[in-house]
Design a protein around this motif. Structure first.
Motif, PDB file in Angstrom:
ATOM      1  N   LYS A   1      -1.601 -20.984   4.117  1.00  0.00           N
ATOM      2  CA  LYS A   1      -1.567 -21.152   2.681  1.00  0.00           C
ATOM      3  C   LYS A   1      -0.155 -21.505   2.244  1.00  0.00           C
ATOM      4  O   LYS A   1       0.761 -21.321   3.011  1.00  0.00           O
TER       5      LYS A   1
ATOM      6  N   HIS B   1      -5.060 -14.314   5.873  1.00  0.00           N
ATOM      7  CA  HIS B   1      -4.866 -13.240   6.858  1.00  0.00           C
ATOM      8  C   HIS B   1      -5.432 -11.905   6.383  1.00  0.00           C
ATOM      9  O   HIS B   1      -5.667 -11.013   7.179  1.00  0.00           O
TER      10      HIS B   1
ATOM     11  N   LYS C   1      -7.841  -8.520   8.366  1.00  0.00           N
ATOM     12  CA  LYS C   1      -7.317  -7.165   8.549  1.00  0.00           C
ATOM     13  C   LYS C   1      -8.449  -6.255   9.028  1.00  0.00           C
ATOM     14  O   LYS C   1      -9.602  -6.398   8.618  1.00  0.00           O
TER      15      LYS C   1
ATOM     16  N   TYR D   1      10.042 -20.389  -3.258  1.00  0.00           N
ATOM     17  CA  TYR D   1       8.584 -20.583  -3.194  1.00  0.00           C
ATOM     18  C   TYR D   1       7.896 -19.798  -4.309  1.00  0.00           C
ATOM     19  O   TYR D   1       7.069 -20.320  -5.058  1.00  0.00           O
TER      20      TYR D   1
ATOM     21  N   ASP E   1      -0.415 -16.681  -5.480  1.00  0.00           N
ATOM     22  CA  ASP E   1       0.023 -16.176  -4.180  1.00  0.00           C
ATOM     23  C   ASP E   1      -0.966 -15.158  -3.606  1.00  0.00           C
ATOM     24  O   ASP E   1      -1.153 -15.080  -2.394  1.00  0.00           O
ATOM     25  N   MET E   2      -1.593 -14.372  -4.462  1.00  0.00           N
ATOM     26  CA  MET E   2      -2.419 -13.263  -3.978  1.00  0.00           C
ATOM     27  C   MET E   2      -3.854 -13.264  -4.513  1.00  0.00           C
ATOM     28  O   MET E   2      -4.785 -12.969  -3.773  1.00  0.00           O
TER      29      MET E   2
ATOM     30  N   HIS F   1      -6.289 -13.869  -1.326  1.00  0.00           N
ATOM     31  CA  HIS F   1      -6.555 -12.561  -0.718  1.00  0.00           C
ATOM     32  C   HIS F   1      -7.477 -11.668  -1.563  1.00  0.00           C
ATOM     33  O   HIS F   1      -8.449 -11.122  -1.065  1.00  0.00           O
TER      34      HIS F   1
ATOM     35  N   LYS G   1       4.389  -6.930  -6.879  1.00  0.00           N
ATOM     36  CA  LYS G   1       5.540  -6.725  -5.998  1.00  0.00           C
ATOM     37  C   LYS G   1       6.507  -5.729  -6.646  1.00  0.00           C
ATOM     38  O   LYS G   1       6.444  -5.472  -7.848  1.00  0.00           O
TER      39      LYS G   1
ATOM     40  N   LYS H   1       3.959   0.469  -0.735  1.00  0.00           N
ATOM     41  CA  LYS H   1       3.112  -0.594  -0.186  1.00  0.00           C
ATOM     42  C   LYS H   1       1.775   0.031   0.170  1.00  0.00           C
ATOM     43  O   LYS H   1       1.704   0.933   1.006  1.00  0.00           O
TER      44      LYS H   1
ATOM     45  N   GLN I   1      -4.139  -0.637   4.294  1.00  0.00           N
ATOM     46  CA  GLN I   1      -2.790  -0.424   4.822  1.00  0.00           C
ATOM     47  C   GLN I   1      -1.968   0.392   3.838  1.00  0.00           C
ATOM     48  O   GLN I   1      -2.316   0.411   2.664  1.00  0.00           O
TER      49      GLN I   1
HETATM   50  C1  BG6 Z   1       1.239 -13.411   1.676  1.00  0.00           C
HETATM   51  C2  BG6 Z   1       1.975 -13.634   0.381  1.00  0.00           C
HETATM   52  O1  BG6 Z   1       0.118 -14.243   1.757  1.00  0.00           O
HETATM   53  O2  BG6 Z   1       0.834 -12.064   1.757  1.00  0.00           O
HETATM   54  C3  BG6 Z   1       3.161 -12.691   0.276  1.00  0.00           C
HETATM   55  O3  BG6 Z   1       2.419 -14.976   0.316  1.00  0.00           O
HETATM   56  C4  BG6 Z   1       2.727 -11.259   0.501  1.00  0.00           C
HETATM   57  O4  BG6 Z   1       3.801 -12.834  -0.975  1.00  0.00           O
HETATM   58  C5  BG6 Z   1       1.909 -11.123   1.770  1.00  0.00           C
HETATM   59  O5  BG6 Z   1       3.888 -10.459   0.589  1.00  0.00           O
HETATM   60  C6  BG6 Z   1       1.335  -9.741   1.926  1.00  0.00           C
HETATM   61  O6  BG6 Z   1       0.756  -9.611   3.188  1.00  0.00           O
HETATM   62  P1  BG6 Z   1       0.743  -8.240   3.978  1.00  0.00           P
HETATM   63  O7  BG6 Z   1      -0.100  -8.505   5.177  1.00  0.00           O
HETATM   64  O8  BG6 Z   1       2.167  -7.903   4.291  1.00  0.00           O
HETATM   65  O9  BG6 Z   1       0.144  -7.235   3.055  1.00  0.00           O
END
Ligand code: BG6
Length: 481
Positions: free
Chosen positions: A152, A182, A186, A230, A239-240, A244, A334, A339, A369
């Motif tokens: 992406k 990705h 997971k 970016y 982005d998310m 995702h 963010k 996290k 996670q």
């Molecule tokens: C990416 C985003 O696709 O996913 C990032 O571009 C983000 O901004 C990341 O930090 C988060 O992925 P993970 O696997 O670390 O939760």
């Protein structure tokens, strides 16, 4: 098999993704015996360096970023399979040389060649590289298969994604295009499928009659770091959310697929995206919160007057029999306190004895996670002669049970691409529909977003308005428990 030689070509071989994710993932696949027998990696970059230099660079990153055991000895074996090739992405001559190299190394007449082209480069080069592969004749080289893996972001909006897709489709067929998300790979997201469809106790109540709301929360502690250039043109929605979070929504909401075939699974996800209730401009405030962490405008390569959102909360409805009226709250941001990523299902309260004051709804948390696991919250009677209720948690802590770390999602994705299994990759129609959904949000917002963008402190829970937002249909943000 014995008669196949597989070559993976990584464009962007010196980049961050290759160092952090791809090479460590390949190393893990190798030591666990998952890579094809005759397998090699050609890492492609613009810089001048020898394969030996490259191998010592990736030694450092493999050590640092490997999810599990690292051993010098097995690394040596693995690294013999990796070489470096210098190429300018826009230089036709360089591709001819690459073709010569591939012809030389794939000469064995008893073997069929297969090629996995992995584009770990800036999206500006996606189309260029793909067409150079065509023009140089690499695409028409004799081979068992040739597949394209694309990172992406796939476009900035629907129209740019369409252009990009049209251009790539001149060279690769849809079935050979593997678009990475990705998150879908997971471990606990793959597990969600199992949890829903292999447990009758859940599948029978997985609907609007029993579920009050769903919360999909993907929060990060880190700010934009070095990716300001970016990120400032992208923001959290692109982005998310577009990828995702909507993918997690689809996995949670989809109907049971006819089979586990890639297309059956993806057809069901598409049906969910088709039924997303389009974003309504007149209820914007009830449906959307945008935030920006304080100090963001001072980050490297970020505009001093940036209106880019670093946090999004949005309420999404799905207009089908199963989900009508059930809000799906999506939250991502963010520079927050922790996290953490999870999917939380808030069930309806039991009303058998009327609205029992101290009873809580049942909650199912799918923890993605940092810890992986599943927690179910139940109401029980406190032991004692006085009737009192208590909430208890039944906990399946996957990360406690398995002493090794789960494989990184890139291990799964690379392996699936090598096997030609595209179940976890995003099909074009999924992308189209998710862009369409997100585009509608952008057009409602318009150019000047000052009035929508709320500021929040670093390491906080985000803007305070998130509390009122969640109370529109849920008890609370359960991830904060
Ligand atoms: C990416 C985003 O696709 O996913 C990032 O571009 C983000 O901004 C990341 O930090 C988060 O992925 P993970 O696997 O670390 O939760």
């Amino acid at each position: 098999t014995e008669h196949t030689k597989t070559t993976m070509l990584i464009f962007g071989g010196t980049g961050d993704l290759t160092h952090r994710k791809l090479i460590p993932a390949l190393y893990q696949l190798e030591i666990n015996g998952f890579l094809p027998k005759d397998f090699s990696v050609i890492s492609i970059g613009r810089r001048d360096k020898t394969s030996d230099e490259y191998r010592s660079e990736i030694l450092e990153s493999t050590k640092k970023f490997s999810s599990r055991n690292f051993e010098e000895e097995s690394y040596e074996e693995f690294s013999k399979k990796v070489s470096y090739f210098k190429l300018k992405f826009e230089d036709a001559e360089d591709y001819k040389e690459l073709k010569n190299l591939l012809e030389q190394s794939g000469k064995d007449e008893n073997k069929e060649n297969s090629y996995l082209f992995y584009l770990a480069v800036s999206p500006d080069y996606f189309s260029e590289i793909v067409h150079q592969l065509e023009n140089s004749g690499i695409r028409t080289m004799d081979s068992a298969w040739q597949r394209l893996v694309i990172e992406k972001p796939f476009g900035q909006d629907l129209s740019s994604a369409e252009k990009l897709n049209a251009s790539i489709s001149e060279v690769f067929e849809e079935k050979d295009i593997y678009r990475i998300d990705h998150y879908v790979a997971k471990e606990m997201i793959q597990n969600t499928h199992m949890l829903r469809f292999q447990n009758a106790i859940f599948e029978s109540i997985w609907n609007r009659h029993h579920i009050n709301n769903v919360q999909i929360t993907v929060l990060e502690k880190e700010g934009v770091g070095t990716r300001g250039g970016y990120y400032d043109h992208t923001g959290a929605l692109r982005d998310m959310v577009q990828n995702h979070l909507l993918q997690l929504l689809a996995v949670t909401a989809m109907e049971p697929p006819k089979s586990l075939d890639a297309d059956d699974v993806r057809n069901e996800k598409v049906k969910v995206f088709e039924k997303l209730v389009p974003f309504q401009p007149d209820t914007l405030n009830e449906q959307l919160i945008l935030g920006q962490y304080s100090g963001y405008k001072k980050e490297d390569k970020v505009s001093a007057s940036s209106q880019t959102e670093t946090l999004v909360a949005t309420k999404v409805y799905i207009d089908n029999e199963r989900w009508q009226g059930v809000p799906f709250y999506l939250l991502t941001g963010k520079a927050l306190k922790n996290k953490t990523a999870q999917i939380t299902i808030e069930f309806k309260k039991s009303t058998l004895y009327g609205e029992e004051k101290d009873s809580e709804p049942n909650i199912l948390e799918i923890k993605i996670q940092p810890d992986e696991g599943i927690t179910l919250h139940l109401n029980v009677k406190k032991p004692g002669v006085v009737d009192q209720m208590a909430m208890v948690e039944m906990d399946y802590c996957q990360s406690c049970l398995y002493l090794f770390n789960s494989p990184d999602s890139y291990e799964k994705l690379i392996l699936d691409a090598l096997h030609g299994d595209s179940t976890l990759f995003t099909r074009w129609d999924e992308l189209q529909l998710t862009w369409k959904y997100v585009d509608a949000i952008f057009s409602t917002l318009g150019e000047d977003r000052t009035s929508y963008l709320e500021s929040y402190e670093r390491e906080s829970n985000g803007p305070e308005s998130l509390d009122t937002f969640i109370h529109s249909g849920a008890r609370k943000w359960w991830y904060r428990n």
